[in-house]
Design a protein around this motif. Structure first.
Motif, PDB file in Angstrom:
ATOM      1  N   PHE A 247       0.096 -39.174 -13.392  1.00 40.16           N
ATOM      2  CA  PHE A 247      -1.454 -39.200 -13.575  1.00 40.16           C
ATOM      3  C   PHE A 247      -1.795 -38.817 -11.671  1.00 40.16           C
ATOM      4  N   ASN A 248      -3.298 -38.728 -11.678  1.00 35.91           N
ATOM      5  CA  ASN A 248      -3.282 -38.702 -10.542  1.00 35.91           C
ATOM      6  C   ASN A 248      -4.439 -40.183  -9.976  1.00 35.91           C
ATOM      7  N   LYS A 249      -4.148 -40.075  -8.498  1.00 34.77           N
ATOM      8  CA  LYS A 249      -3.825 -41.485  -8.023  1.00 34.77           C
ATOM      9  C   LYS A 249      -5.596 -41.814  -8.343  1.00 34.77           C
ATOM     10  N   MET A 250      -5.475 -43.423  -8.871  1.00 26.85           N
ATOM     11  CA  MET A 250      -7.044 -44.044  -8.783  1.00 26.85           C
ATOM     12  C   MET A 250      -6.475 -45.473  -8.229  1.00 26.85           C
ATOM     13  N   CYS A 251      -7.334 -46.182  -8.140  1.00 27.89           N
ATOM     14  CA  CYS A 251      -7.309 -47.477  -7.665  1.00 27.89           C
ATOM     15  C   CYS A 251      -7.906 -48.381  -8.433  1.00 27.89           C
ATOM     16  N   VAL A 252      -7.709 -49.210  -9.511  1.00 26.67           N
ATOM     17  CA  VAL A 252      -8.934 -50.448 -10.190  1.00 26.67           C
ATOM     18  C   VAL A 252      -8.243 -50.821 -10.471  1.00 26.67           C
ATOM     19  N   ASP A 253      -8.436 -52.281 -10.089  1.00 23.95           N
ATOM     20  CA  ASP A 253      -8.239 -53.519  -9.846  1.00 23.95           C
ATOM     21  C   ASP A 253      -7.654 -54.027 -10.910  1.00 23.95           C
TER      22      ASP A 253
ATOM     23  N   HIS B 281      -2.012 -34.004  -8.363  1.00 22.56           N
ATOM     24  CA  HIS B 281      -1.995 -35.679  -8.287  1.00 22.56           C
ATOM     25  C   HIS B 281      -0.400 -35.894  -7.501  1.00 22.56           C
ATOM     26  N   GLY B 282       0.279 -35.342  -7.482  1.00 19.83           N
ATOM     27  CA  GLY B 282       1.899 -35.363  -6.828  1.00 19.83           C
ATOM     28  C   GLY B 282       1.400 -35.419  -4.717  1.00 19.83           C
ATOM     29  N   ASN B 283      -0.035 -35.045  -4.906  1.00 24.05           N
ATOM     30  CA  ASN B 283      -0.732 -34.408  -3.393  1.00 24.05           C
ATOM     31  C   ASN B 283      -1.507 -36.032  -2.903  1.00 24.05           C
ATOM     32  N   MET B 284      -1.990 -36.639  -4.224  1.00 20.80           N
ATOM     33  CA  MET B 284      -2.542 -37.545  -3.736  1.00 20.80           C
ATOM     34  C   MET B 284      -1.323 -39.048  -3.361  1.00 20.80           C
ATOM     35  N   GLN B 285      -0.395 -38.409  -3.210  1.00 20.88           N
ATOM     36  CA  GLN B 285       0.821 -39.576  -2.985  1.00 20.88           C
ATOM     37  C   GLN B 285       1.522 -39.723  -1.995  1.00 20.88           C
ATOM     38  N   GLU B 286       1.746 -40.758  -1.416  1.00 19.04           N
ATOM     39  CA  GLU B 286       2.469 -40.226   0.175  1.00 19.04           C
ATOM     40  C   GLU B 286       4.194 -39.397  -0.028  1.00 19.04           C
ATOM     41  N   THR B 287       4.698 -39.677  -1.553  1.00 15.25           N
ATOM     42  CA  THR B 287       6.466 -39.177  -1.810  1.00 15.25           C
ATOM     43  C   THR B 287       5.906 -37.237  -1.459  1.00 15.25           C
ATOM     44  N   PRO B 288       6.433 -36.753  -0.807  1.00 18.06           N
ATOM     45  CA  PRO B 288       6.751 -35.195  -0.578  1.00 18.06           C
ATOM     46  C   PRO B 288       7.139 -34.943  -2.512  1.00 18.06           C
ATOM     47  N   GLN B 289       6.431 -33.705  -2.516  1.00 13.38           N
ATOM     48  CA  GLN B 289       6.526 -32.818  -3.473  1.00 13.38           C
ATOM     49  C   GLN B 289       8.013 -32.975  -3.788  1.00 13.38           C
ATOM     50  N   ASP B 290       8.877 -32.849  -3.347  1.00 12.72           N
ATOM     51  CA  ASP B 290      10.405 -32.267  -2.860  1.00 12.72           C
ATOM     52  C   ASP B 290      10.852 -33.944  -3.688  1.00 12.72           C
ATOM     53  N   GLU B 291      10.874 -34.816  -3.175  1.00 14.99           N
ATOM     54  CA  GLU B 291      11.370 -35.860  -3.215  1.00 14.99           C
ATOM     55  C   GLU B 291      11.438 -36.361  -4.303  1.00 14.99           C
ATOM     56  N   SER B 292       9.977 -35.789  -5.289  1.00 12.81           N
ATOM     57  CA  SER B 292       9.055 -36.319  -6.490  1.00 12.81           C
ATOM     58  C   SER B 292       9.872 -36.114  -7.390  1.00 12.81           C
ATOM     59  N   LEU B 293       9.754 -34.148  -6.766  1.00 18.07           N
ATOM     60  CA  LEU B 293      10.535 -33.120  -8.346  1.00 18.07           C
ATOM     61  C   LEU B 293      12.317 -34.053  -7.890  1.00 18.07           C
ATOM     62  N   ARG B 294      12.785 -34.267  -7.306  1.00 14.57           N
ATOM     63  CA  ARG B 294      14.804 -35.133  -7.209  1.00 14.57           C
ATOM     64  C   ARG B 294      14.427 -35.791  -8.004  1.00 14.57           C
ATOM     65  N   ILE B 295      13.485 -36.684  -8.005  1.00 12.78           N
ATOM     66  CA  ILE B 295      13.622 -38.004  -9.049  1.00 12.78           C
ATOM     67  C   ILE B 295      13.630 -38.252 -10.358  1.00 12.78           C
ATOM     68  N   LEU B 296      12.726 -36.978 -10.553  1.00 14.06           N
ATOM     69  CA  LEU B 296      12.790 -36.212 -12.061  1.00 14.06           C
ATOM     70  C   LEU B 296      13.764 -35.505 -12.393  1.00 14.06           C
ATOM     71  N   GLY B 297      13.986 -34.620 -12.327  1.00 14.61           N
ATOM     72  CA  GLY B 297      15.153 -33.332 -12.279  1.00 14.61           C
ATOM     73  C   GLY B 297      15.282 -33.229 -12.824  1.00 14.61           C
ATOM     74  N   SER B 298      16.499 -32.963 -13.923  1.00 12.08           N
ATOM     75  CA  SER B 298      15.650 -32.120 -14.789  1.00 12.08           C
ATOM     76  C   SER B 298      15.618 -31.887 -16.233  1.00 12.08           C
TER      77      SER B 298
ATOM     78  N   GLY C  22      -6.024 -34.315  -1.057  1.00 12.55           N
ATOM     79  CA  GLY C  22      -4.947 -35.754  -0.958  1.00 12.55           C
ATOM     80  C   GLY C  22      -6.143 -36.757  -1.386  1.00 12.55           C
ATOM     81  N   ASN C  23      -6.912 -35.929  -1.505  1.00 14.82           N
ATOM     82  CA  ASN C  23      -8.664 -38.025  -1.971  1.00 14.82           C
ATOM     83  C   ASN C  23      -8.763 -38.153  -3.187  1.00 14.82           C
ATOM     84  N   THR C  24      -9.274 -36.894  -4.101  1.00 16.42           N
ATOM     85  CA  THR C  24      -9.467 -36.447  -4.678  1.00 16.42           C
ATOM     86  C   THR C  24      -9.258 -35.489  -5.682  1.00 16.42           C
TER      87      THR C  24
END
Length: 298
Positions: free
Chosen positions: A148-154, A185-202, A214-216
């Protein structure tokens, strides 16, 4: 990689999915992402009484135009809310249509409910997805959870990062359950794109390529925002991604985001001919990006 884009690009211009396919093909795209959103909103197309004939007509049209449906996006809704049976059935319809169109990857957003924990969110989502798996197995359609896109809702939890996305995939643990990576959506996070993709892998079986500052979640065209295309491409190469490079940007903001002039609204929405030219430019951007890394395919 081959370039694809969504029928949602022509939402507001096309009177049917068939019109969207024609406009997309006119702009140079051959590979198409079927967005079920307009069908769902209008109870048309895939949700009409003649949905099977509608689907067959689309398949024939794609063949005539030299196009191919390659992925799809189910409607947004409230899949884990109480009394979600009707929405679940509507999502099942998407799996059936994908089966008829030969689409192997269907994006189905996970759900969220205010006031429940991450653990319960996972439990409810697993129960929802498990209702789709019999049809997914029958038609050999992968069900893809998207970040998802990053949203901050209590008091609200939803999956907006690669680590949690991977955790849900591991928790659901089904051979037809994988990931769609939304670069915007990933661009709204601090984690770089390449690192995120490696987490998900195949598990990455489809992409949504869009940009923002990066804000909306503004769904800008690549290079119009702050998304690092280099980080994205390195991540895709690192994980050996061999799917479609699929855009999810309409090029122009929605008329709802534009200040209307009540006395005259002829340019509230960009003219269709200009929209098609912009779509051609979108293809050129994709070709340039993939060519820079030596992976562009017709």
């Amino acid at each position: 990689m081959k370039l694809a884009t969504t029928t949602g690009d022509f939402s507001g211009y096309a009177s049917s999915q068939a019109d969207s396919v024609r406009y997309i093909r006119q702009a140079g795209f051959r590979f198409i992402d079927y967005n079920f959103g307009s069908d769902y909103a209008n109870r048309s197309g895939a949700y009409a009484a003649d949905w099977r004939e509608h689907t067959q007509q689309l398949l024939r049209l794609a063949d005539e135009l030299g196009a191919q449906f390659v992925q799809a996006h189910s409607p947004m809704g409230a899949p884990i809310a109480e009394g979600n049976d009707a929405f679940t059935e509507d999502t099942k319809r998407c799996v059936e249509v994908c089966g008829m169109l030969g689409i192997k990857n269907l994006v189905v957003h996970s759900g969220y409910v205010h006031g429940i924990s991450k653990e319960e969110t996972f439990e409810r989502n697993k129960a929802f997805y498990e209702k789709l798996f019999p049809l997914a197995e029958q038609y050999e359609v992968n069900i893809l959870v998207e970040n998802f896109n990053k949203m901050c809702v209590d008091g609200m939890y939803w999956i907006d990062n690669a680590a949690d996305q991977r955790a849900l995939i591991d928790y659901v643990d089904h051979p037809f359950f994988h990931a769609c990576w939304d670069a915007g959506h990933g661009n709204m996070q601090e984690t770089p794109q390449d690192e995120s993709l490696r987490i998900l892998g195949s598990h990455v079986r489809a992409l949504h390529i869009q940009d923002n500052l990066g804000n909306t979640d503004s769904h800008m065209t690549p290079f119009f925002g702050s998304l690092s295309m280099d980080a994205l491409m390195h991540g895709l190469l690192d994980i050996g991604y061999d799917g479609y490079f699929t855009f999810e940007t309409g090029m122009f903001p929605s008329p709802k985001q534009r200040r209307p002039y009540e006395a005259d609204k002829r340019l509230l929405r960009a003219p269709l001919d200009l929209k098609i030219e912009a779509e051609k430019f979108l293809y050129a951007i994709g070709k340039s990006v993939l060519s820079a890394y030596g992976v562009y395919e017709e």
